[in-house]
Design a protein around this motif. Structure first.
Motif, PDB file in Angstrom:
ATOM      1  N   CYS A  67      26.595  37.237  39.987  1.00  0.00           N
ATOM      2  CA  CYS A  67      27.934  36.674  39.984  1.00  0.00           C
ATOM      3  C   CYS A  67      28.370  36.576  41.449  1.00  0.00           C
ATOM      4  CB  CYS A  67      28.888  37.564  39.201  1.00  0.00           C
ATOM      5  SG  CYS A  67      28.308  37.910  37.505  1.00  0.00           S
ATOM      6  N   GLU A  98      39.275  31.184  37.573  1.00  0.00           N
ATOM      7  CA  GLU A  98      38.632  32.023  36.565  1.00  0.00           C
ATOM      8  C   GLU A  98      38.865  31.485  35.157  1.00  0.00           C
ATOM      9  OE1 GLU A  98      39.824  36.070  37.135  1.00  0.00           O
ATOM     10  OE2 GLU A  98      38.614  36.257  38.944  1.00  0.00           O
ATOM     11  N   LYS A 135      37.813  35.858  29.817  1.00  0.00           N
ATOM     12  CA  LYS A 135      37.479  36.942  30.735  1.00  0.00           C
ATOM     13  C   LYS A 135      37.997  38.256  30.170  1.00  0.00           C
ATOM     14  CE  LYS A 135      38.238  38.625  35.377  1.00  0.00           C
ATOM     15  NZ  LYS A 135      39.137  38.683  36.486  1.00  0.00           N
ATOM     16  N   THR A 138      35.354  42.297  34.151  1.00  0.00           N
ATOM     17  CA  THR A 138      34.409  41.493  34.942  1.00  0.00           C
ATOM     18  C   THR A 138      33.337  40.864  34.059  1.00  0.00           C
ATOM     19  OG1 THR A 138      33.088  43.456  35.416  1.00  0.00           O
ATOM     20  CG2 THR A 138      34.759  42.834  37.066  1.00  0.00           C
ATOM     21  N   THR A 139      33.653  40.712  32.776  1.00  0.00           N
ATOM     22  CA  THR A 139      32.744  40.035  31.856  1.00  0.00           C
ATOM     23  C   THR A 139      33.344  38.677  31.492  1.00  0.00           C
ATOM     24  OG1 THR A 139      31.908  42.122  30.974  1.00  0.00           O
ATOM     25  CG2 THR A 139      31.615  40.171  29.593  1.00  0.00           C
ATOM     26  N   TYR A 140      32.529  37.641  31.662  1.00  0.00           N
ATOM     27  CA  TYR A 140      32.947  36.269  31.381  1.00  0.00           C
ATOM     28  C   TYR A 140      32.125  35.751  30.211  1.00  0.00           C
ATOM     29  CZ  TYR A 140      34.969  36.610  36.022  1.00  0.00           C
ATOM     30  OH  TYR A 140      35.694  37.014  37.113  1.00  0.00           O
ATOM     31  N   CYS A 170      29.239  40.936  34.684  1.00  0.00           N
ATOM     32  CA  CYS A 170      29.143  41.095  36.137  1.00  0.00           C
ATOM     33  C   CYS A 170      29.493  42.520  36.521  1.00  0.00           C
ATOM     34  CB  CYS A 170      30.122  40.132  36.833  1.00  0.00           C
ATOM     35  SG  CYS A 170      29.853  38.396  36.426  1.00  0.00           S
ATOM     36  N   THR A 172      29.085  43.507  39.612  1.00  0.00           N
ATOM     37  CA  THR A 172      29.692  43.231  40.915  1.00  0.00           C
ATOM     38  C   THR A 172      29.803  41.720  41.070  1.00  0.00           C
ATOM     39  OG1 THR A 172      27.580  43.167  42.066  1.00  0.00           O
ATOM     40  CG2 THR A 172      28.723  45.284  42.039  1.00  0.00           C
ATOM     41  N   VAL A 173      30.731  41.286  41.898  1.00  0.00           N
ATOM     42  CA  VAL A 173      30.868  39.870  42.237  1.00  0.00           C
ATOM     43  C   VAL A 173      30.674  39.762  43.742  1.00  0.00           C
ATOM     44  CG1 VAL A 173      32.363  37.844  42.222  1.00  0.00           C
ATOM     45  CG2 VAL A 173      32.421  39.430  40.292  1.00  0.00           C
TER      46      VAL A 173
END
Length: 176
Positions: A67, A98, A135, A138-140, A170, A172-173
């Motif tokens: 990500c 987002e 969203k 941090t999960t899409y 994700c 981390t991004v």
């Protein structure tokens, strides 16, 4: 019109492959869990697990999840470089902000009809398909329909829309 759709699918596949190669160098291997292969409705993925369901089938894969954010664009990618069914397999989505899906590409070096590469794609503003994103932390999760490749045994049938549901977990991004 079919020629434009075929060009779109080819361009989307190339973009997905390029994105997967670009971001694989900074991927997060913490989501290396195989997805279930059941044809039943998939359960919500466990925390940290990325999954892909295409045309009603959960893809059996060991995904590396990447990500990355630059400016207002978020690039999400899943890669499995040794997938039994699809060979070098990648799933990617590009989000503006987002909440707006700009493109989705699902591609494999094998697994398409009659030995061809596997390809499903969506692009905002292009004919055919749709996509939306939700969203949760941090999960899409990206859902919709993409345009699939043409079956070479019946090329006059043209491409078809194929439903998908992709979860990018994700941890981390990069750049975000």
């Amino acid at each position: 019109m079919r020629t434009n759709t075929n060009r779109f699918a080819a361009a989307t596949t190339a973009a997905a492959a390029a994105l997967a190669l670009l971001v694989t160098g900074c991927s997060d291997n913490s989501t290396d869990n195989p997805a279930p292969t059941s044809k039943a409705a998939p359960a919500a993925p466990a925390a940290g697990n990325s999954t892909a369901e295409v045309d009603g089938k959960t893809i059996d894969a060991r995904f590396d999840t990447t990500c990355a954010k630059q400016g207002g664009t978020l690039a999400l990618a899943l890669t499995d470089l040794n997938n039994t069914t699809y060979g070098n397999f990648s799933v990617s989505a590009t989000l503006q902000g987002e909440d707006s899906v700009q493109a989705v590409a699902i591609a494999g070096t094998k697994g398409g009809s009659n030995g061809t590469p596997y390809a499903v794609g969506y692009g905002a503003g292009a004919p055919g398909g749709s996509a939306k994103v939700t969203k949760n932390g941090t999960t899409y999760t990206v859902t919709g329909e993409g345009v699939g490749g043409v079956d070479l045994t019946d090329p006059l049938a043209g491409p078809k829309n194929i439903p998908f549901e992709i979860t990018f977990a994700c941890t981390t991004v990069v750049g975000g």
